[in-house]
Design a protein around this motif. Structure first.
Motif, PDB file in Angstrom:
ATOM      1  N   ASP A  93       0.819  -1.205   0.000  1.00 11.43           N
ATOM      2  CA  ASP A  93       0.000   0.000   0.000  1.00 11.43           C
ATOM      3  C   ASP A  93       0.853   1.254   0.000  1.00 11.43           C
ATOM      4  OD1 ASP A  93      -3.124  -0.682   0.769  1.00 11.43           O
ATOM      5  OD2 ASP A  93      -1.712  -2.239   1.343  1.00 11.43           O
ATOM      6  N   ASN A 133       2.260  -5.390  13.745  1.00  6.48           N
ATOM      7  CA  ASN A 133       1.146  -4.552  14.207  1.00  6.48           C
ATOM      8  C   ASN A 133       1.514  -3.073  14.101  1.00  6.48           C
ATOM      9  OD1 ASN A 133      -1.347  -3.923  15.304  1.00  6.48           O
ATOM     10  ND2 ASN A 133      -0.657  -4.154  17.424  1.00  6.48           N
ATOM     11  N   ARG A 135       0.293   0.762  12.985  1.00  6.12           N
ATOM     12  CA  ARG A 135      -0.931   1.557  12.794  1.00  6.12           C
ATOM     13  C   ARG A 135      -0.526   2.965  12.353  1.00  6.12           C
ATOM     14  NH1 ARG A 135      -5.290  -1.245  14.549  1.00  6.12           N
ATOM     15  NH2 ARG A 135      -4.838  -3.028  15.910  1.00  6.12           N
ATOM     16  N   SER A 139      -2.751   5.117   7.095  1.00 10.45           N
ATOM     17  CA  SER A 139      -3.822   4.125   6.969  1.00 10.45           C
ATOM     18  C   SER A 139      -5.019   4.462   7.839  1.00 10.45           C
ATOM     19  CB  SER A 139      -3.296   2.739   7.354  1.00 10.45           C
ATOM     20  OG  SER A 139      -3.014   2.676   8.747  1.00 10.45           O
ATOM     21  N   GLY A 141      -5.021   4.716  11.049  1.00  2.00           N
ATOM     22  CA  GLY A 141      -4.989   3.939  12.281  1.00  2.00           C
ATOM     23  C   GLY A 141      -5.314   2.477  12.097  1.00  2.00           C
ATOM     24  N   LYS A 142      -5.584   2.058  10.851  1.00  2.00           N
ATOM     25  CA  LYS A 142      -5.870   0.639  10.588  1.00  2.00           C
ATOM     26  C   LYS A 142      -4.588  -0.174  10.744  1.00  2.00           C
ATOM     27  CE  LYS A 142      -7.212  -2.480   6.864  1.00  2.00           C
ATOM     28  NZ  LYS A 142      -7.576  -2.608   5.438  1.00  2.00           N
ATOM     29  N   ARG A 143      -4.716  -1.379  11.276  1.00  2.00           N
ATOM     30  CA  ARG A 143      -3.546  -2.239  11.457  1.00  2.00           C
ATOM     31  C   ARG A 143      -2.954  -2.612  10.102  1.00  2.00           C
ATOM     32  NH1 ARG A 143      -3.146  -7.830  11.169  1.00  2.00           N
ATOM     33  NH2 ARG A 143      -1.204  -8.667  12.026  1.00  2.00           N
ATOM     34  N   MET A 144      -1.628  -2.480  10.004  1.00  2.00           N
ATOM     35  CA  MET A 144      -0.913  -2.845   8.800  1.00  2.00           C
ATOM     36  C   MET A 144       0.279  -3.736   9.183  1.00  2.00           C
ATOM     37  SD  MET A 144      -2.556  -1.199   6.356  1.00  2.00           S
ATOM     38  CE  MET A 144      -1.497  -0.902   4.949  1.00  2.00           C
ATOM     39  N   ASP A 157      -1.465  -4.364   3.602  1.00  2.00           N
ATOM     40  CA  ASP A 157      -2.768  -4.610   4.235  1.00  2.00           C
ATOM     41  C   ASP A 157      -2.840  -6.087   4.622  1.00  2.00           C
ATOM     42  OD1 ASP A 157      -5.409  -4.939   4.971  1.00  2.00           O
ATOM     43  OD2 ASP A 157      -6.152  -3.563   3.429  1.00  2.00           O
ATOM     44  N   ASP A 183      -2.662 -12.352   9.720  1.00  2.00           N
ATOM     45  CA  ASP A 183      -4.051 -11.936   9.565  1.00  2.00           C
ATOM     46  C   ASP A 183      -4.955 -13.115   9.880  1.00  2.00           C
ATOM     47  OD1 ASP A 183      -6.045 -10.073   9.057  1.00  2.00           O
ATOM     48  OD2 ASP A 183      -6.307 -10.796   6.997  1.00  2.00           O
TER      49      ASP A 183
END
Length: 525
Positions: A93, A133, A135, A139, A141-144, A157, A183
Protein backbone atom coordinates in the motif's frame (compact mmCIF):
# COMPACT_ATOMS: atom_id res chain seq x y z
CA UNK A 1 -17.16 -78.50 33.68
CA UNK A 2 -15.03 -78.10 30.54
CA UNK A 3 -18.19 -78.19 28.41
CA UNK A 4 -19.71 -75.42 30.49
CA UNK A 5 -16.52 -73.39 30.23
CA UNK A 6 -16.49 -73.77 26.44
CA UNK A 7 -20.15 -72.67 26.20
CA UNK A 8 -19.64 -69.63 28.47
CA UNK A 9 -16.48 -68.66 26.61
CA UNK A 10 -18.25 -69.01 23.27
CA UNK A 11 -21.10 -66.75 24.38
CA UNK A 12 -18.68 -64.09 25.59
CA UNK A 13 -16.62 -64.28 22.40
CA UNK A 14 -19.80 -64.04 20.32
CA UNK A 15 -20.90 -60.90 22.22
CA UNK A 16 -17.48 -59.38 21.71
CA UNK A 17 -17.57 -60.54 18.11
CA UNK A 18 -20.72 -58.50 17.53
CA UNK A 19 -19.75 -55.46 19.59
CA UNK A 20 -16.18 -55.14 18.32
CA UNK A 21 -16.87 -54.85 14.55
CA UNK A 22 -19.77 -52.46 15.08
CA UNK A 23 -17.76 -50.33 17.48
CA UNK A 24 -14.86 -50.41 15.05
CA UNK A 25 -17.17 -49.38 12.20
CA UNK A 26 -18.46 -46.38 14.19
CA UNK A 27 -14.92 -45.48 15.23
CA UNK A 28 -13.49 -45.75 11.73
CA UNK A 29 -16.41 -43.75 10.34
CA UNK A 30 -15.60 -40.94 12.75
CA UNK A 31 -11.87 -41.13 12.04
CA UNK A 32 -12.35 -41.16 8.26
CA UNK A 33 -14.84 -38.30 8.43
CA UNK A 34 -12.49 -36.18 10.53
CA UNK A 35 -9.55 -37.02 8.30
CA UNK A 36 -11.57 -36.16 5.22
CA UNK A 37 -12.55 -32.78 6.65
CA UNK A 38 -8.98 -32.14 7.73
CA UNK A 39 -7.73 -32.95 4.24
CA UNK A 40 -10.19 -30.40 2.86
CA UNK A 41 -9.04 -27.83 5.43
CA UNK A 42 -5.40 -28.51 4.57
CA UNK A 43 -6.21 -27.94 0.91
CA UNK A 44 -7.73 -24.55 1.79
CA UNK A 45 -4.74 -23.84 4.03
CA UNK A 46 -2.47 -24.55 1.08
CA UNK A 47 -4.31 -21.94 -1.00
CA UNK A 48 -3.94 -19.43 1.85
CA UNK A 49 -0.21 -20.09 2.21
CA UNK A 50 0.29 -19.76 -1.54
CA UNK A 51 -1.50 -16.38 -1.44
CA UNK A 52 0.58 -15.23 1.56
CA UNK A 53 3.84 -16.37 -0.05
CA UNK A 54 3.02 -14.46 -3.22
CA UNK A 55 2.27 -11.32 -1.21
CA UNK A 56 5.55 -11.50 0.73
CA UNK A 57 7.54 -12.36 -2.38
CA UNK A 58 6.00 -9.47 -4.27
CA UNK A 59 6.65 -7.03 -1.40
CA UNK A 60 10.22 -8.32 -1.04
CA UNK A 61 10.83 -7.73 -4.76
CA UNK A 62 9.52 -4.17 -4.38
CA UNK A 63 11.92 -3.53 -1.48
CA UNK A 64 14.87 -4.87 -3.45
CA UNK A 65 13.91 -2.72 -6.43
CA UNK A 66 13.84 0.33 -4.20
CA UNK A 67 17.17 -0.58 -2.59
CA UNK A 68 18.71 -0.87 -6.06
CA UNK A 69 17.75 2.75 -6.99
CA UNK A 70 20.78 4.97 -7.65
CA UNK A 71 19.06 8.24 -6.84
CA UNK A 72 19.44 10.93 -4.21
CA UNK A 73 17.21 9.81 -1.32
CA UNK A 74 13.93 11.69 -1.17
CA UNK A 75 14.69 13.71 -4.31
CA UNK A 76 11.80 14.28 -6.73
CA UNK A 77 13.11 11.51 -9.00
CA UNK A 78 13.49 9.16 -6.02
CA UNK A 79 9.95 9.80 -4.81
CA UNK A 80 8.59 9.28 -8.32
CA UNK A 81 10.31 5.87 -8.47
CA UNK A 82 8.88 4.96 -5.05
CA UNK A 83 5.45 5.96 -6.35
CA UNK A 84 5.93 3.81 -9.46
CA UNK A 85 6.93 0.81 -7.32
CA UNK A 86 3.87 1.28 -5.08
CA UNK A 87 1.47 1.53 -8.02
CA UNK A 88 2.89 -1.50 -9.87
CA UNK A 89 3.10 -3.77 -6.82
CA UNK A 90 -0.41 -4.88 -5.89
CA UNK A 91 0.64 -6.45 -2.57
CA UNK A 92 1.86 -3.18 -0.97
CA UNK A 93 0.00 0.00 0.00
CA UNK A 94 2.96 2.34 0.50
CA UNK A 95 6.75 2.40 0.59
CA UNK A 96 9.00 4.68 2.60
CA UNK A 97 12.65 5.58 2.98
CA UNK A 98 14.15 5.47 6.51
CA UNK A 99 17.32 7.20 7.62
CA UNK A 100 18.79 7.16 11.13
CA UNK A 101 15.59 5.61 12.51
CA UNK A 102 13.35 8.35 11.05
CA UNK A 103 10.92 8.16 8.13
CA UNK A 104 12.22 10.69 5.59
CA UNK A 105 9.86 10.21 2.68
CA UNK A 106 7.24 7.91 1.18
CA UNK A 107 5.71 7.39 -2.23
CA UNK A 108 3.43 10.34 -1.47
CA UNK A 109 6.28 12.80 -0.83
CA UNK A 110 8.58 14.23 1.84
CA UNK A 111 7.52 13.35 5.39
CA UNK A 112 7.36 16.63 7.34
CA UNK A 113 6.45 15.07 10.70
CA UNK A 114 9.09 13.40 12.82
CA UNK A 115 8.11 9.69 12.66
CA UNK A 116 10.36 7.24 14.44
CA UNK A 117 10.74 3.82 12.84
CA UNK A 118 11.47 1.06 15.35
CA UNK A 119 13.45 -2.14 14.52
CA UNK A 120 11.32 -4.95 13.07
CA UNK A 121 9.63 -7.51 15.31
CA UNK A 122 10.89 -10.54 13.37
CA UNK A 123 13.56 -11.33 10.78
CA UNK A 124 12.72 -13.60 7.84
CA UNK A 125 15.17 -16.04 6.29
CA UNK A 126 15.44 -13.83 3.19
CA UNK A 127 16.83 -10.94 5.26
CA UNK A 128 13.58 -8.98 5.44
CA UNK A 129 12.34 -7.55 8.71
CA UNK A 130 8.69 -7.92 9.65
CA UNK A 131 6.39 -5.84 11.85
CA UNK A 132 3.13 -7.48 12.84
CA UNK A 133 1.15 -4.55 14.21
CA UNK A 134 1.75 -1.14 12.66
CA UNK A 135 -0.93 1.56 12.79
CA UNK A 136 0.42 4.39 10.63
CA UNK A 137 -1.35 7.70 10.16
CA UNK A 138 -1.50 7.13 6.40
CA UNK A 139 -3.82 4.12 6.97
CA UNK A 140 -6.09 6.02 9.30
CA UNK A 141 -4.99 3.94 12.28
CA UNK A 142 -5.87 0.64 10.59
CA UNK A 143 -3.55 -2.24 11.46
CA UNK A 144 -0.91 -2.84 8.80
CA UNK A 145 1.97 -5.30 8.40
CA UNK A 146 5.39 -3.80 7.73
CA UNK A 147 8.20 -5.35 5.70
CA UNK A 148 11.65 -3.79 5.96
CA UNK A 149 14.82 -4.17 3.90
CA UNK A 150 17.80 -1.97 4.71
CA UNK A 151 16.60 1.67 4.37
CA UNK A 152 13.14 0.86 2.97
CA UNK A 153 9.86 -0.22 4.54
CA UNK A 154 6.61 -1.18 2.83
CA UNK A 155 3.14 -1.33 4.32
CA UNK A 156 0.94 -4.32 3.53
CA UNK A 157 -2.77 -4.61 4.24
CA UNK A 158 -3.12 -7.84 6.34
CA UNK A 159 -6.10 -8.93 4.26
CA UNK A 160 -3.65 -9.78 1.47
CA UNK A 161 -2.44 -12.72 3.59
CA UNK A 162 -5.92 -14.21 3.97
CA UNK A 163 -7.50 -13.30 0.66
CA UNK A 164 -8.97 -16.79 0.12
CA UNK A 165 -12.60 -17.67 -0.63
CA UNK A 166 -13.88 -20.07 2.06
CA UNK A 167 -17.24 -20.81 3.67
CA UNK A 168 -18.38 -18.19 6.13
CA UNK A 169 -18.23 -20.62 9.05
CA UNK A 170 -14.60 -21.60 8.41
CA UNK A 171 -12.13 -19.53 10.40
CA UNK A 172 -8.54 -19.00 9.34
CA UNK A 173 -5.29 -17.52 10.58
CA UNK A 174 -1.99 -17.05 8.74
CA UNK A 175 1.18 -16.63 10.81
CA UNK A 176 4.94 -16.46 10.49
CA UNK A 177 6.12 -19.87 11.80
CA UNK A 178 4.89 -20.09 15.38
CA UNK A 179 5.44 -16.40 16.03
CA UNK A 180 3.10 -13.60 15.05
CA UNK A 181 -0.25 -13.78 13.31
CA UNK A 182 -0.29 -11.88 10.02
CA UNK A 183 -4.05 -11.94 9.57
CA UNK A 184 -7.22 -13.84 10.41
CA UNK A 185 -10.49 -14.51 8.64
CA UNK A 186 -13.94 -14.81 10.25
CA UNK A 187 -12.64 -13.99 13.74
CA UNK A 188 -11.13 -17.20 15.17
CA UNK A 189 -10.51 -17.45 18.92
CA UNK A 190 -7.00 -15.97 19.46
CA UNK A 191 -6.26 -18.41 22.32
CA UNK A 192 -7.18 -21.40 20.15
CA UNK A 193 -5.06 -20.07 17.28
CA UNK A 194 -2.05 -19.65 19.57
CA UNK A 195 -2.54 -23.17 20.96
CA UNK A 196 -2.65 -24.61 17.45
CA UNK A 197 0.42 -22.67 16.39
CA UNK A 198 2.28 -23.88 19.46
CA UNK A 199 1.13 -27.47 18.92
CA UNK A 200 0.06 -27.84 22.55
CA UNK A 201 -1.87 -30.94 23.79
CA UNK A 202 -5.10 -28.93 23.83
CA UNK A 203 -4.76 -28.61 20.08
CA UNK A 204 -5.72 -32.14 19.07
CA UNK A 205 -7.68 -33.10 15.94
CA UNK A 206 -10.92 -32.01 17.63
CA UNK A 207 -10.89 -29.17 20.12
CA UNK A 208 -12.78 -29.04 23.40
CA UNK A 209 -15.52 -26.96 21.78
CA UNK A 210 -16.04 -29.68 19.15
CA UNK A 211 -14.46 -27.75 16.30
CA UNK A 212 -12.26 -29.45 13.71
CA UNK A 213 -9.00 -27.92 12.65
CA UNK A 214 -5.94 -28.40 10.49
CA UNK A 215 -2.55 -26.72 10.62
CA UNK A 216 -0.25 -26.52 7.60
CA UNK A 217 3.36 -25.27 7.71
CA UNK A 218 5.25 -24.39 4.56
CA UNK A 219 8.41 -22.34 3.94
CA UNK A 220 8.23 -20.41 7.19
CA UNK A 221 4.50 -19.66 7.09
CA UNK A 222 1.72 -21.44 8.96
CA UNK A 223 -1.98 -21.54 8.11
CA UNK A 224 -4.56 -22.58 10.71
CA UNK A 225 -8.05 -23.61 9.58
CA UNK A 226 -10.94 -24.14 12.03
CA UNK A 227 -14.51 -25.24 11.30
CA UNK A 228 -17.46 -26.25 13.52
CA UNK A 229 -18.17 -29.93 14.20
CA UNK A 230 -21.54 -29.56 12.50
CA UNK A 231 -19.74 -29.47 9.13
CA UNK A 232 -18.73 -33.07 9.79
CA UNK A 233 -22.22 -34.55 10.00
CA UNK A 234 -22.87 -35.10 6.30
CA UNK A 235 -19.49 -36.70 5.73
CA UNK A 236 -19.92 -38.85 8.87
CA UNK A 237 -23.25 -40.20 7.63
CA UNK A 238 -21.69 -41.13 4.29
CA UNK A 239 -18.85 -42.99 6.01
CA UNK A 240 -21.29 -44.82 8.29
CA UNK A 241 -23.39 -45.93 5.33
CA UNK A 242 -20.21 -47.35 3.84
CA UNK A 243 -18.68 -49.01 6.91
CA UNK A 244 -21.62 -50.17 9.04
CA UNK A 245 -22.78 -52.84 6.56
CA UNK A 246 -19.22 -54.14 6.50
CA UNK A 247 -19.24 -54.20 10.31
CA UNK A 248 -22.50 -56.15 10.34
CA UNK A 249 -21.12 -58.67 7.85
CA UNK A 250 -17.98 -59.07 9.93
CA UNK A 251 -20.03 -59.53 13.12
CA UNK A 252 -22.17 -62.19 11.44
CA UNK A 253 -19.05 -63.93 10.17
CA UNK A 254 -17.44 -63.91 13.63
CA UNK A 255 -20.57 -65.27 15.30
CA UNK A 256 -20.76 -68.02 12.69
CA UNK A 257 -17.12 -68.94 13.25
CA UNK A 258 -17.62 -68.98 17.05
CA UNK A 259 -20.65 -71.28 16.75
CA UNK A 260 -18.78 -73.57 14.35
CA UNK A 261 -15.66 -73.71 16.52
CA UNK A 262 -17.67 -74.26 19.70
CA UNK A 263 -19.47 -77.22 18.22
CA UNK A 264 -16.22 -78.53 16.82
CA UNK A 265 -14.40 -78.20 20.15
CA UNK A 266 -17.23 -79.87 22.05
CA UNK A 267 -17.27 -82.76 19.61
CA UNK A 268 -13.49 -82.79 19.12
CA UNK A 269 -12.83 -83.45 22.79
CA UNK A 270 -14.99 -86.56 22.73
CA UNK A 271 -13.36 -87.74 19.51
CA UNK A 272 -9.93 -87.24 21.05
CA UNK A 273 -10.75 -89.58 23.93
CA UNK A 274 -11.87 -92.26 21.47
CA UNK A 275 -8.80 -91.68 19.25
CA UNK A 276 -6.49 -92.20 22.24
CA UNK A 277 -8.18 -95.47 23.10
CA UNK A 278 -7.94 -96.61 19.47
CA UNK A 279 -4.36 -95.35 19.09
CA UNK A 280 -5.20 -93.40 15.95
CA UNK A 281 -2.12 -91.19 16.28
CA UNK A 282 1.12 -91.61 14.37
CA UNK A 283 4.29 -89.58 13.85
CA UNK A 284 5.95 -87.75 10.97
CA UNK A 285 9.58 -86.65 11.22
CA UNK A 286 10.85 -83.18 10.30
CA UNK A 287 14.57 -83.52 9.42
CA UNK A 288 17.06 -81.38 11.33
CA UNK A 289 19.99 -80.27 9.17
CA UNK A 290 23.50 -79.14 10.16
CA UNK A 291 23.71 -75.80 8.33
CA UNK A 292 27.49 -75.91 7.91
CA UNK A 293 27.60 -79.33 6.20
CA UNK A 294 24.03 -79.91 4.99
CA UNK A 295 23.99 -83.30 6.75
CA UNK A 296 20.86 -84.61 8.48
CA UNK A 297 21.60 -85.07 12.19
CA UNK A 298 18.15 -85.90 13.47
CA UNK A 299 14.47 -85.07 13.32
CA UNK A 300 11.62 -83.56 15.29
CA UNK A 301 8.75 -85.99 15.98
CA UNK A 302 5.46 -84.37 14.96
CA UNK A 303 2.12 -85.88 15.97
CA UNK A 304 -0.49 -86.69 13.31
CA UNK A 305 -4.08 -87.90 13.65
CA UNK A 306 -5.92 -89.88 11.02
CA UNK A 307 -9.56 -90.71 11.66
CA UNK A 308 -10.94 -94.15 10.77
CA UNK A 309 -12.55 -92.64 7.65
CA UNK A 310 -9.09 -91.57 6.45
CA UNK A 311 -9.54 -87.83 7.08
CA UNK A 312 -6.69 -85.98 8.76
CA UNK A 313 -7.13 -83.53 11.66
CA UNK A 314 -4.58 -80.71 11.72
CA UNK A 315 -2.39 -80.59 14.87
CA UNK A 316 -3.14 -76.90 15.40
CA UNK A 317 -6.81 -77.89 15.85
CA UNK A 318 -6.58 -80.82 18.22
CA UNK A 319 -3.42 -80.11 20.24
CA UNK A 320 -4.84 -76.99 22.02
CA UNK A 321 -7.97 -78.99 22.95
CA UNK A 322 -5.81 -81.86 24.17
CA UNK A 323 -3.68 -79.51 26.27
CA UNK A 324 -6.73 -77.91 27.87
CA UNK A 325 -8.15 -81.30 28.90
CA UNK A 326 -4.89 -83.06 29.85
CA UNK A 327 -5.48 -85.51 27.01
CA UNK A 328 -2.11 -84.35 25.74
CA UNK A 329 -0.41 -86.59 28.33
CA UNK A 330 -1.51 -89.96 26.87
CA UNK A 331 -0.93 -88.52 23.38
CA UNK A 332 2.69 -87.70 24.30
CA UNK A 333 3.06 -91.27 25.59
CA UNK A 334 1.85 -92.57 22.23
CA UNK A 335 4.37 -90.34 20.43
CA UNK A 336 7.16 -91.93 22.48
CA UNK A 337 5.89 -95.40 21.59
CA UNK A 338 5.72 -94.47 17.89
CA UNK A 339 9.28 -93.07 17.85
CA UNK A 340 10.65 -96.26 19.39
CA UNK A 341 8.66 -98.50 17.05
CA UNK A 342 9.56 -96.46 13.94
CA UNK A 343 13.22 -95.66 14.52
CA UNK A 344 14.61 -98.09 17.07
CA UNK A 345 16.84 -99.91 14.57
CA UNK A 346 18.19 -96.66 13.07
CA UNK A 347 18.88 -95.11 16.49
CA UNK A 348 20.71 -98.21 17.71
CA UNK A 349 22.75 -98.42 14.51
CA UNK A 350 23.73 -94.73 14.49
CA UNK A 351 24.43 -93.13 17.84
CA UNK A 352 24.82 -89.69 16.19
CA UNK A 353 21.15 -89.68 15.19
CA UNK A 354 18.77 -87.96 17.61
CA UNK A 355 14.99 -87.44 17.71
CA UNK A 356 13.35 -84.45 19.41
CA UNK A 357 10.03 -85.03 21.20
CA UNK A 358 7.74 -82.13 22.12
CA UNK A 359 6.51 -81.94 25.70
CA UNK A 360 3.50 -80.08 27.04
CA UNK A 361 3.70 -77.52 29.83
CA UNK A 362 2.24 -80.01 32.32
CA UNK A 363 5.03 -82.54 31.68
CA UNK A 364 7.70 -79.88 32.12
CA UNK A 365 6.14 -78.72 35.37
CA UNK A 366 5.62 -82.19 36.86
CA UNK A 367 8.40 -84.21 35.23
CA UNK A 368 5.94 -87.11 34.75
CA UNK A 369 7.13 -87.85 31.23
CA UNK A 370 10.69 -88.63 32.34
CA UNK A 371 9.63 -91.84 34.06
CA UNK A 372 7.41 -92.75 31.11
CA UNK A 373 10.36 -92.22 28.78
CA UNK A 374 12.74 -94.19 30.95
CA UNK A 375 10.40 -97.19 31.04
CA UNK A 376 9.82 -96.99 27.29
CA UNK A 377 13.55 -96.90 26.46
CA UNK A 378 14.48 -99.72 28.82
CA UNK A 379 15.79 -102.70 26.88
CA UNK A 380 15.54 -101.00 23.46
CA UNK A 381 19.22 -100.16 23.09
CA UNK A 382 18.35 -96.50 22.44
CA UNK A 383 20.49 -94.15 24.52
CA UNK A 384 18.97 -91.28 26.44
CA UNK A 385 21.17 -88.69 24.70
CA UNK A 386 19.51 -89.66 21.41
CA UNK A 387 16.16 -88.38 22.64
CA UNK A 388 15.96 -84.60 22.87
CA UNK A 389 13.10 -82.96 24.73
CA UNK A 390 11.48 -79.74 23.49
CA UNK A 391 8.99 -77.49 25.24
CA UNK A 392 7.43 -74.16 24.34
CA UNK A 393 7.84 -71.14 26.58
CA UNK A 394 4.56 -71.88 28.38
CA UNK A 395 6.34 -74.81 30.00
CA UNK A 396 8.81 -72.49 31.71
CA UNK A 397 6.40 -70.12 33.45
CA UNK A 398 6.97 -71.93 36.75
CA UNK A 399 10.74 -71.52 36.67
CA UNK A 400 11.54 -73.56 39.77
CA UNK A 401 9.45 -76.57 38.70
CA UNK A 402 10.85 -76.35 35.16
CA UNK A 403 14.41 -76.21 36.50
CA UNK A 404 13.87 -79.38 38.54
CA UNK A 405 12.52 -81.27 35.50
CA UNK A 406 15.29 -80.02 33.21
CA UNK A 407 18.03 -80.93 35.68
CA UNK A 408 16.52 -84.40 36.11
CA UNK A 409 16.23 -84.87 32.33
CA UNK A 410 19.82 -83.79 31.72
CA UNK A 411 21.07 -86.02 34.53
CA UNK A 412 19.49 -88.95 32.67
CA UNK A 413 21.26 -87.90 29.45
CA UNK A 414 18.54 -86.01 27.56
CA UNK A 415 19.19 -82.63 25.94
CA UNK A 416 16.46 -80.04 26.56
CA UNK A 417 15.52 -77.25 24.12
CA UNK A 418 13.14 -74.31 24.32
CA UNK A 419 10.83 -74.35 21.28
CA UNK A 420 9.30 -71.40 19.35
CA UNK A 421 11.41 -68.93 21.32
CA UNK A 422 10.22 -65.32 21.24
CA UNK A 423 6.50 -66.06 20.88
CA UNK A 424 5.64 -66.78 24.51
CA UNK A 425 6.44 -65.65 28.00
CA UNK A 426 10.12 -66.30 28.66
CA UNK A 427 12.42 -63.51 29.63
CA UNK A 428 16.18 -63.39 29.48
CA UNK A 429 16.40 -63.66 33.26
CA UNK A 430 14.31 -66.87 33.29
CA UNK A 431 16.42 -68.38 30.52
CA UNK A 432 19.56 -67.60 32.46
CA UNK A 433 18.14 -69.53 35.38
CA UNK A 434 17.32 -72.65 33.33
CA UNK A 435 20.04 -75.16 32.34
CA UNK A 436 18.86 -75.49 28.73
CA UNK A 437 20.93 -77.05 25.96
CA UNK A 438 19.35 -75.54 22.86
CA UNK A 439 17.11 -72.73 21.67
CA UNK A 440 14.81 -72.96 18.65
CA UNK A 441 14.12 -69.73 16.73
CA UNK A 442 10.46 -69.56 15.76
CA UNK A 443 9.53 -69.55 12.07
CA UNK A 444 7.89 -66.12 12.39
CA UNK A 445 11.33 -64.58 12.98
CA UNK A 446 13.04 -66.63 10.28
CA UNK A 447 10.40 -65.39 7.81
CA UNK A 448 11.54 -61.78 8.36
CA UNK A 449 15.13 -62.45 7.30
CA UNK A 450 15.97 -60.19 4.36
CA UNK A 451 12.76 -58.18 4.70
CA UNK A 452 11.90 -54.75 6.10
CA UNK A 453 9.51 -56.21 8.69
CA UNK A 454 9.50 -54.55 12.11
CA UNK A 455 10.68 -57.81 13.73
CA UNK A 456 13.53 -58.41 11.25
CA UNK A 457 16.07 -57.10 13.76
CA UNK A 458 14.95 -59.58 16.45
CA UNK A 459 16.62 -62.66 14.91
CA UNK A 460 20.23 -61.48 15.35
CA UNK A 461 19.44 -60.52 18.95
CA UNK A 462 18.06 -64.01 19.66
CA UNK A 463 21.19 -65.55 18.12
CA UNK A 464 23.45 -63.33 20.21
CA UNK A 465 21.49 -64.13 23.37
CA UNK A 466 21.73 -67.88 22.74
CA UNK A 467 25.45 -67.52 22.13
CA UNK A 468 25.89 -65.65 25.42
CA UNK A 469 24.09 -68.51 27.21
CA UNK A 470 26.19 -71.14 25.36
CA UNK A 471 23.14 -72.80 23.79
CA UNK A 472 22.91 -74.66 20.51
CA UNK A 473 20.57 -72.94 18.04
CA UNK A 474 17.98 -74.55 15.77
CA UNK A 475 16.15 -72.31 13.26
CA UNK A 476 12.64 -73.43 12.31
CA UNK A 477 10.74 -72.86 9.09
CA UNK A 478 13.64 -72.25 6.68
CA UNK A 479 12.11 -71.96 3.23
CA UNK A 480 14.73 -70.16 1.11
CA UNK A 481 18.44 -70.57 0.50
CA UNK A 482 18.92 -66.91 1.42
CA UNK A 483 17.53 -67.62 4.91
CA UNK A 484 19.80 -70.67 5.26
CA UNK A 485 22.86 -68.68 4.15
CA UNK A 486 22.04 -65.84 6.54
CA UNK A 487 21.76 -68.25 9.48
CA UNK A 488 24.87 -70.22 8.50
CA UNK A 489 26.90 -67.01 8.26
CA UNK A 490 25.92 -66.30 11.85
CA UNK A 491 27.00 -69.79 12.91
CA UNK A 492 23.54 -71.12 13.69
CA UNK A 493 24.19 -74.85 14.04
CA UNK A 494 20.95 -76.46 12.88
CA UNK A 495 17.92 -75.71 10.75
CA UNK A 496 14.70 -77.34 9.65
CA UNK A 497 12.11 -76.37 7.10
CA UNK A 498 10.69 -77.05 3.68
CA UNK A 499 13.93 -75.92 2.01
CA UNK A 500 15.36 -79.25 3.15
CA UNK A 501 12.31 -81.48 3.54
CA UNK A 502 8.76 -81.43 4.85
CA UNK A 503 7.74 -83.65 7.75
CA UNK A 504 8.07 -87.22 6.46
CA UNK A 505 6.62 -90.62 7.39
CA UNK A 506 9.14 -92.89 9.11
CA UNK A 507 10.14 -94.87 6.02
CA UNK A 508 10.63 -91.72 3.91
CA UNK A 509 12.60 -90.04 6.67
CA UNK A 510 14.95 -93.02 6.95
CA UNK A 511 15.49 -92.92 3.17
CA UNK A 512 16.16 -89.20 3.34
CA UNK A 513 18.56 -89.71 6.23
CA UNK A 514 20.55 -92.29 4.30
CA UNK A 515 21.14 -89.76 1.51
CA UNK A 516 22.23 -86.97 3.88
CA UNK A 517 23.68 -88.70 6.91
CA UNK A 518 26.91 -87.26 8.35
CA UNK A 519 30.11 -88.89 7.10
CA UNK A 520 31.58 -91.49 9.44
CA UNK A 521 34.47 -90.20 11.54
CA UNK A 522 37.58 -92.25 10.62
CA UNK A 523 39.06 -94.19 13.50
CA UNK A 524 42.58 -93.41 14.67
CA UNK A 525 45.07 -96.27 13.95
Amino acid sequence: MRRKRIIVTSVLVAVIGVAAPLSLAFYLSSVRAVQGEQDRLRLLAGYALERAHRSIASASAALRSADALDLVPCSEAHIQQLRRITITTRSIDDIGYVENGLLKCTSTGIEEARITVTPPDFMLDNGMGLDFNLRPVVSGGKRMVGLTYRAYKVLIDPVRFSDVIVDSDIQMAVAIGKEGVLDTLHHPDPAQVQALLAGTPTAGDIAHDGSIHATLYRDGLTAVMIEPRSKLNDRLRREQLLLLPMGLLMAAFIVGIVVWLSRRRLSLMGELRIAIDRREFFVHYQPIIALDTGACVGAEALIRWRRPDGSMIRPDLFIPVAEESDLILPITDQVIDCVIADLRAALVADRELHIAINLCASDIETGRVLDVLERALAGTGIEAQQIWLEATERGFINVEAARATIEKARARGHAVAIDDFGTGYSSLSSLQNLPLDALKIDKSFVDTIGTDAATSSVTPHIIAMARSLKMLIVAEGIETQAQADYLAERQVEFGQGWLFAKALPAAEFLAFYETRRPPLTPSTP
